[in-house]
Design an enzyme around this catalytic site. Structure first.
Site, PDB file in Angstrom:
ATOM      1  N   HIS A   1      33.895  45.307  41.962  1.00 56.08           N
ATOM      2  CA  HIS A   1      34.960  44.381  41.576  1.00 56.08           C
ATOM      3  C   HIS A   1      36.042  44.247  42.649  1.00 56.08           C
ATOM      4  CE1 HIS A   1      37.137  41.862  38.832  1.00 56.08           C
ATOM      5  NE2 HIS A   1      38.190  42.664  38.822  1.00 56.08           N
TER       6      HIS A   1
ATOM      7  N   SER B   1      40.253  37.933  40.081  1.00 55.06           N
ATOM      8  CA  SER B   1      40.151  38.423  38.712  1.00 55.06           C
ATOM      9  C   SER B   1      41.181  37.708  37.824  1.00 55.06           C
ATOM     10  CB  SER B   1      40.324  39.952  38.716  1.00 55.06           C
ATOM     11  OG  SER B   1      39.899  40.526  37.519  1.00 55.06           O
TER      12      SER B   1
END
Length: 254
Positions: free
Chosen positions: A226, A90
């Protein structure tokens, strides 16, 4: 160097170093423990940013260049010693790329492999047009964070805990949202790049990463959203892939 890097197991005999960059608001511990799991040929360095862990009293960085400058200043002598790879998830995917791009441009050094997870390439329209989460109110931000997953609901419901981690998370997101990297005319790296992502995460423009390197490019998807890499089964597969890749790179290097 210890101010910037966590290393749970120093391995001077290691052939390769794996430099790991935290996700937004994250610390170094998740990655540092990889050093106790991976075999003795790899030494794991986990980057520690200001405003968290034993750097909690330091002000957060305002821009990506501050992160790049600090990491390179701390690690440059070691990066010249032996091959190294980078992993970032990320926000960490963007910071690791920014460091790698600066290393190549300024010092003519680059990783033997880039492992980039859970993020669109910095020049992609998907990233540039994404909503600026750091500008949300705290309530809206927490609702968005709950939708992303990876943070236990009981922590999000605890005001004292929220007060501790929210400032670092928002500070990192501001850095990411303000980071700009123009679409390259040609590759800026020559090392292989592997992208990972969760199948249930919001779509990321992983293919745009192909433009940053002239080396091999692959994508590998995992079950989950995620924070797919927090799942023990996924982590085992992920680390197995990383170690196999680095062992192959070591043979080529040697």
């Amino acid at each position: 160097m210890e101010k910037v890097i966590s290393c749970f197991r120093w391995r001077p005999e290691a052939v390769t170093r794996l430099i790991c960059f935290p996700w937004a608001g994250g610390g170094s511990i998740h990655y540092a423990r990889w050093g106790t799991v991976l075999n003795s040929s790899v030494e794991v360095f986990a980057v520690k940013l200001p405003g968290r862990e034993n750097r909690a009293r330091e002000p957060f960085f305002d821009n990506m260049q501050q992160i790049v400058d600090e990491v390179i200043s701390a690690l440059l002598p070691l990066l010249k010693e032996k091959p190294f790879a980078m992993f970032g998830h990320s926000f960490g995917a963007l910071t690791s790329f920014a460091v790698a791009e600066d290393l190549k441009k300024v010092h003519n050094l680059e990783p033997v492999h880039m492992f980039l997870s859970g993020a669109s390439a910095p020049h992609s329209e998907t990233r540039l047009k994404a909503p600026k989460r750091s500008e949300l109110s705290d309530g809206e931000f927490l609702r968005w964070l709950a939708s992303v997953g990876g943070t236990p609901p009981e922590l999000l419901a605890n005001p004292d805990v929220v007060r501790l981690f929210l400032p670092a998370l928002k500070a990192d997101l501001r850095v990411a949202e303000n980071y700009r990297f123009s679409e390259p005319d040609g590759p800026v790296l020559s090392c292989p790049v592997t992208c990972f992502d969760g199948k249930e995460d919001v779509p990321h423009d992983l293919q745009a990463w192909r433009k940053v390197t002239s080396g091999d490019f692959t994508v590998r998807m995992f079950d989950g959203s995620h924070f797919y890499l927090k799942d023990a089964g996924n982590e085992k597969i992920l680390l197995g892939f990383i170690i196999n890749t680095l062992e192959a790179a070591e043979m080529h290097y040697l």
